[in-house]
Design a protein around this motif. Structure first.
Motif, PDB file in Angstrom:
ATOM      1  N   TRP A 180       6.610  -1.479  15.841  1.00 14.12           N
ATOM      2  CA  TRP A 180       6.544  -0.173  16.493  1.00 14.12           C
ATOM      3  C   TRP A 180       6.743  -0.295  17.995  1.00 14.12           C
ATOM      4  O   TRP A 180       7.344   0.574  18.637  1.00 14.12           O
ATOM      5  N   GLU A 181       6.261  -1.384  18.562  1.00 15.53           N
ATOM      6  CA  GLU A 181       6.335  -1.562  20.009  1.00 15.53           C
ATOM      7  C   GLU A 181       7.775  -1.758  20.489  1.00 15.53           C
ATOM      8  O   GLU A 181       8.130  -1.356  21.589  1.00 15.53           O
ATOM      9  N   SER A 182       8.629  -2.384  19.670  1.00 17.05           N
ATOM     10  CA  SER A 182       9.997  -2.656  20.086  1.00 17.05           C
ATOM     11  C   SER A 182      11.043  -1.838  19.330  1.00 17.05           C
ATOM     12  O   SER A 182      12.143  -1.618  19.831  1.00 17.05           O
ATOM     13  N   ARG A 183      10.695  -1.387  18.112  1.00 20.28           N
ATOM     14  CA  ARG A 183      11.654  -0.652  17.287  1.00 20.28           C
ATOM     15  C   ARG A 183      10.983   0.601  16.728  1.00 20.28           C
ATOM     16  O   ARG A 183      10.953   0.831  15.523  1.00 20.28           O
ATOM     17  N   GLN A 184      10.482   1.410  17.623  1.00 17.51           N
ATOM     18  CA  GLN A 184       9.667   2.552  17.241  1.00 17.51           C
ATOM     19  C   GLN A 184      10.413   3.496  16.301  1.00 17.51           C
ATOM     20  O   GLN A 184       9.839   4.016  15.341  1.00 17.51           O
ATOM     21  N   SER A 185      11.709   3.721  16.553  1.00 14.38           N
ATOM     22  CA  SER A 185      12.462   4.686  15.763  1.00 14.38           C
ATOM     23  C   SER A 185      12.564   4.293  14.301  1.00 14.38           C
ATOM     24  O   SER A 185      12.683   5.145  13.427  1.00 14.38           O
ATOM     25  N   ARG A 186      12.520   2.975  14.009  1.00 17.25           N
ATOM     26  CA  ARG A 186      12.653   2.528  12.623  1.00 17.25           C
ATOM     27  C   ARG A 186      11.469   2.944  11.756  1.00 17.25           C
ATOM     28  O   ARG A 186      11.595   3.037  10.543  1.00 17.25           O
ATOM     29  N   TRP A 187      10.314   3.180  12.373  1.00 19.47           N
ATOM     30  CA  TRP A 187       9.113   3.520  11.628  1.00 19.47           C
ATOM     31  C   TRP A 187       8.741   4.984  11.821  1.00 19.47           C
ATOM     32  O   TRP A 187       7.635   5.391  11.493  1.00 19.47           O
ATOM     33  N   HIS A 188       9.673   5.771  12.310  1.00 21.58           N
ATOM     34  CA  HIS A 188       9.418   7.188  12.515  1.00 21.58           C
ATOM     35  C   HIS A 188       9.179   7.870  11.165  1.00 21.58           C
ATOM     36  O   HIS A 188       9.954   7.714  10.231  1.00 21.58           O
ATOM     37  N   ILE A 194      10.303  -0.726   5.035  1.00 24.89           N
ATOM     38  CA  ILE A 194       9.486   0.483   5.100  1.00 24.89           C
ATOM     39  C   ILE A 194       9.095   0.933   3.699  1.00 24.89           C
ATOM     40  O   ILE A 194       7.952   1.333   3.447  1.00 24.89           O
ATOM     41  N   ALA A 195      10.038   0.854   2.766  1.00 23.75           N
ATOM     42  CA  ALA A 195       9.768   1.251   1.379  1.00 23.75           C
ATOM     43  C   ALA A 195       8.673   0.384   0.773  1.00 23.75           C
ATOM     44  O   ALA A 195       7.745   0.890   0.127  1.00 23.75           O
ATOM     45  N   VAL A 196       8.762  -0.923   0.975  1.00 25.16           N
ATOM     46  CA  VAL A 196       7.765  -1.838   0.416  1.00 25.16           C
ATOM     47  C   VAL A 196       6.419  -1.644   1.101  1.00 25.16           C
ATOM     48  O   VAL A 196       5.370  -1.612   0.440  1.00 25.16           O
ATOM     49  N   ALA A 197       6.428  -1.520   2.425  1.00 27.34           N
ATOM     50  CA  ALA A 197       5.170  -1.329   3.160  1.00 27.34           C
ATOM     51  C   ALA A 197       4.447  -0.070   2.687  1.00 27.34           C
ATOM     52  O   ALA A 197       3.234  -0.084   2.453  1.00 27.34           O
ATOM     53  N   ALA A 198       5.180   1.025   2.536  1.00 27.86           N
ATOM     54  CA  ALA A 198       4.571   2.272   2.073  1.00 27.86           C
ATOM     55  C   ALA A 198       4.047   2.118   0.650  1.00 27.86           C
ATOM     56  O   ALA A 198       2.946   2.587   0.326  1.00 27.86           O
ATOM     57  N   ALA A 199       4.823   1.463  -0.210  1.00 29.16           N
ATOM     58  CA  ALA A 199       4.416   1.275  -1.606  1.00 29.16           C
ATOM     59  C   ALA A 199       3.132   0.463  -1.703  1.00 29.16           C
ATOM     60  O   ALA A 199       2.230   0.791  -2.486  1.00 29.16           O
ATOM     61  N   VAL A 200       3.022  -0.596  -0.902  1.00 27.73           N
ATOM     62  CA  VAL A 200       1.823  -1.440  -0.927  1.00 27.73           C
ATOM     63  C   VAL A 200       0.616  -0.668  -0.398  1.00 27.73           C
ATOM     64  O   VAL A 200      -0.481  -0.718  -0.972  1.00 27.73           O
ATOM     65  N   CYS A 201       0.795   0.065   0.693  1.00 26.58           N
ATOM     66  CA  CYS A 201      -0.322   0.814   1.285  1.00 26.58           C
ATOM     67  C   CYS A 201      -0.837   1.892   0.331  1.00 26.58           C
ATOM     68  O   CYS A 201      -2.056   2.052   0.156  1.00 26.58           O
ATOM     69  N   LEU A 218       7.339   4.820  -5.742  1.00 28.62           N
ATOM     70  CA  LEU A 218       7.469   5.184  -4.332  1.00 28.62           C
ATOM     71  C   LEU A 218       8.532   4.332  -3.633  1.00 28.62           C
ATOM     72  O   LEU A 218       9.342   4.852  -2.855  1.00 28.62           O
ATOM     73  N   ALA A 219       8.538   3.036  -3.899  1.00 27.65           N
ATOM     74  CA  ALA A 219       9.537   2.161  -3.277  1.00 27.65           C
ATOM     75  C   ALA A 219      10.947   2.589  -3.661  1.00 27.65           C
ATOM     76  O   ALA A 219      11.853   2.638  -2.802  1.00 27.65           O
ATOM     77  N   ILE A 220      11.157   2.934  -4.925  1.00 27.91           N
ATOM     78  CA  ILE A 220      12.475   3.352  -5.395  1.00 27.91           C
ATOM     79  C   ILE A 220      12.906   4.656  -4.727  1.00 27.91           C
ATOM     80  O   ILE A 220      14.041   4.796  -4.260  1.00 27.91           O
ATOM     81  N   VAL A 221      11.981   5.622  -4.663  1.00 30.20           N
ATOM     82  CA  VAL A 221      12.301   6.917  -4.063  1.00 30.20           C
ATOM     83  C   VAL A 221      12.668   6.768  -2.593  1.00 30.20           C
ATOM     84  O   VAL A 221      13.648   7.360  -2.110  1.00 30.20           O
ATOM     85  N   LEU A 222      11.903   5.970  -1.862  1.00 27.07           N
ATOM     86  CA  LEU A 222      12.176   5.794  -0.434  1.00 27.07           C
ATOM     87  C   LEU A 222      13.508   5.083  -0.196  1.00 27.07           C
ATOM     88  O   LEU A 222      14.218   5.389   0.763  1.00 27.07           O
ATOM     89  N   LEU A 223      13.848   4.146  -1.054  1.00 26.56           N
ATOM     90  CA  LEU A 223      15.160   3.504  -0.937  1.00 26.56           C
ATOM     91  C   LEU A 223      16.273   4.520  -1.163  1.00 26.56           C
ATOM     92  O   LEU A 223      17.289   4.516  -0.464  1.00 26.56           O
ATOM     93  N   ARG A 224      16.087   5.402  -2.137  1.00 24.74           N
ATOM     94  CA  ARG A 224      17.089   6.429  -2.418  1.00 24.74           C
ATOM     95  C   ARG A 224      17.205   7.424  -1.259  1.00 24.74           C
ATOM     96  O   ARG A 224      18.269   8.017  -1.046  1.00 24.74           O
ATOM     97  N   LEU A 227      -2.865  -4.317   4.759  1.00 28.31           N
ATOM     98  CA  LEU A 227      -3.230  -4.629   6.147  1.00 28.31           C
ATOM     99  C   LEU A 227      -2.188  -5.531   6.799  1.00 28.31           C
ATOM    100  O   LEU A 227      -1.888  -5.396   7.990  1.00 28.31           O
ATOM    101  N   ALA A 228      -1.608  -6.445   6.015  1.00 25.70           N
ATOM    102  CA  ALA A 228      -0.561  -7.319   6.547  1.00 25.70           C
ATOM    103  C   ALA A 228       0.692  -6.519   6.898  1.00 25.70           C
ATOM    104  O   ALA A 228       1.313  -6.734   7.950  1.00 25.70           O
ATOM    105  N   TRP A 229       1.073  -5.586   6.023  1.00 23.43           N
ATOM    106  CA  TRP A 229       2.248  -4.757   6.306  1.00 23.43           C
ATOM    107  C   TRP A 229       1.991  -3.801   7.473  1.00 23.43           C
ATOM    108  O   TRP A 229       2.889  -3.533   8.276  1.00 23.43           O
ATOM    109  N   LEU A 230       0.777  -3.281   7.589  1.00 24.17           N
ATOM    110  CA  LEU A 230       0.454  -2.419   8.719  1.00 24.17           C
ATOM    111  C   LEU A 230       0.493  -3.199  10.032  1.00 24.17           C
ATOM    112  O   LEU A 230       0.896  -2.664  11.068  1.00 24.17           O
TER     113      LEU A 230
END
Length: 297
Positions: free
Chosen positions: A108-116, A223-230, A210-216, A98-101
């Protein structure tokens, strides 16, 4: 998914968690010893939970790497250690998710493309992890081979690889800003199935993988850590149902002290990760992966 990071939803989660812990640990067991005796016998689990959850939610790797060895060293049976680790992570990893979300929602409001493509990553990897975890719990509850050694060797390899790459190259840039291709989604799905199965046996696995794969794949470390935690949160919330149905395998005395600490650790971990910066966070992640491998060898 991003709406789950809203402050009122996080507040509701904490309130419901406190009520649930009370019902599980006090209301259900009326013959529990006095509070002072409980603090003496189980108070140290608060600090174990705080440390495990803070590191786990900062790096994306599960807190089970601390919980399982610590519990077993303190006399908890392997089955209780696994079940209790799942239960504690339900509170800690969900708090962190919930903290990462909330962080992703603000960016998302200022850097929307980074979380696409973030929602797509969560959907594919969560679906795969749930399938792998449930299948393993129902049909292969015990690992068919020495999963500890295999997972340790894998973790050592990727841990040193991430550490070497991070120390050699400069700070990361904007990172990948495109969603997953069809082939990448297929690969990520099957990798997540394997990660879910490993999580069923060790209470960790999917977040680290998941974190390792997303970094690769070129995504930013946040983003990698946020996805891994969620995805770890979704996985343990699913997996704890199996342990709850087994009967008296979750140690509620440990849960009473470790779960609140895990929620605190999950809440502050995102801030720790952001303050560290991308490069130091990657180094911390790599070191944690290496430590987890050594512990399980």
């Amino acid at each position: 998914m991003l709406v789950l990071g809203r402050p009122e939803i996080r507040f509701g989660f904490y309130c419901l968690s406190v009520i649930l812990l009370y019902l599980l640990c006090v209301g259900v067991e009326s013959d529990l010893p006095a509070l002072s005796q409980k603090v003496t016998e189980y108070g140290h689990f608060f600090f174990i939970g705080l440390l495990a959850a803070t590191v786990a939610n900062s790096t994306g790797a599960g807190g089970g790497i601390i919980f399982l060895p610590a519990f077993m060293a303190l006399g908890v049976t392997p089955q209780q250690a696994l079940a209790t680790s799942f239960a504690i992570q339900c509170f800690g990893m969900t708090s962190g998710a919930l903290a990462w979300l909330n962080f992703s929602r603000s960016e998302w409001e200022s850097r929307q493309s980074r979380w696409h493509g973030f929602s797509g990553i969560l959907f594919v990897s969560s679906l795969g992890s749930i399938i792998g975890l449930v299948l393993a719990q129902q049909f292969i509850p015990s690992a068919p081979f020495n999963i500890h050694v295999l997972f340790s060797v894998f973790s050592l390899f990727v841990g040193f690889a991430v550490l070497y790459r991070t120390l050699r190259y400069k700070e990361e840039g904007l990172g990948r800003q495109t969603g997953l291709s069809h082939n990448e989604k297929v690969v990520l799905f099957f990798i997540s199935v394997a990660g879910g199965a490993i999580t069923a046996w060790l209470s960790i696995g999917i977040g680290e993988i998941l974190a390792i794969v997303l970094l690769r794949l070129g995504y930013r470390v946040h983003i990698a850590v946020a996805a891994a935690v969620c995805v770890s949160s979704i996985s343990v919330l699913t997996g704890v149902i199996y342990h709850a149905n087994l009967g008296d395998v979750i140690n509620y005395n440990i849960l009473l002290f470790a779960a609140p600490a895990a929620m605190i650790g999950g809440a502050i971990a995102r801030r720790v990760a952001v303050l560290l910066g991308a490069k130091r966070l990657k180094i911390m992640m790599a070191c944690w992966i290496i430590i987890s491998a050594i512990v399980y060898l």
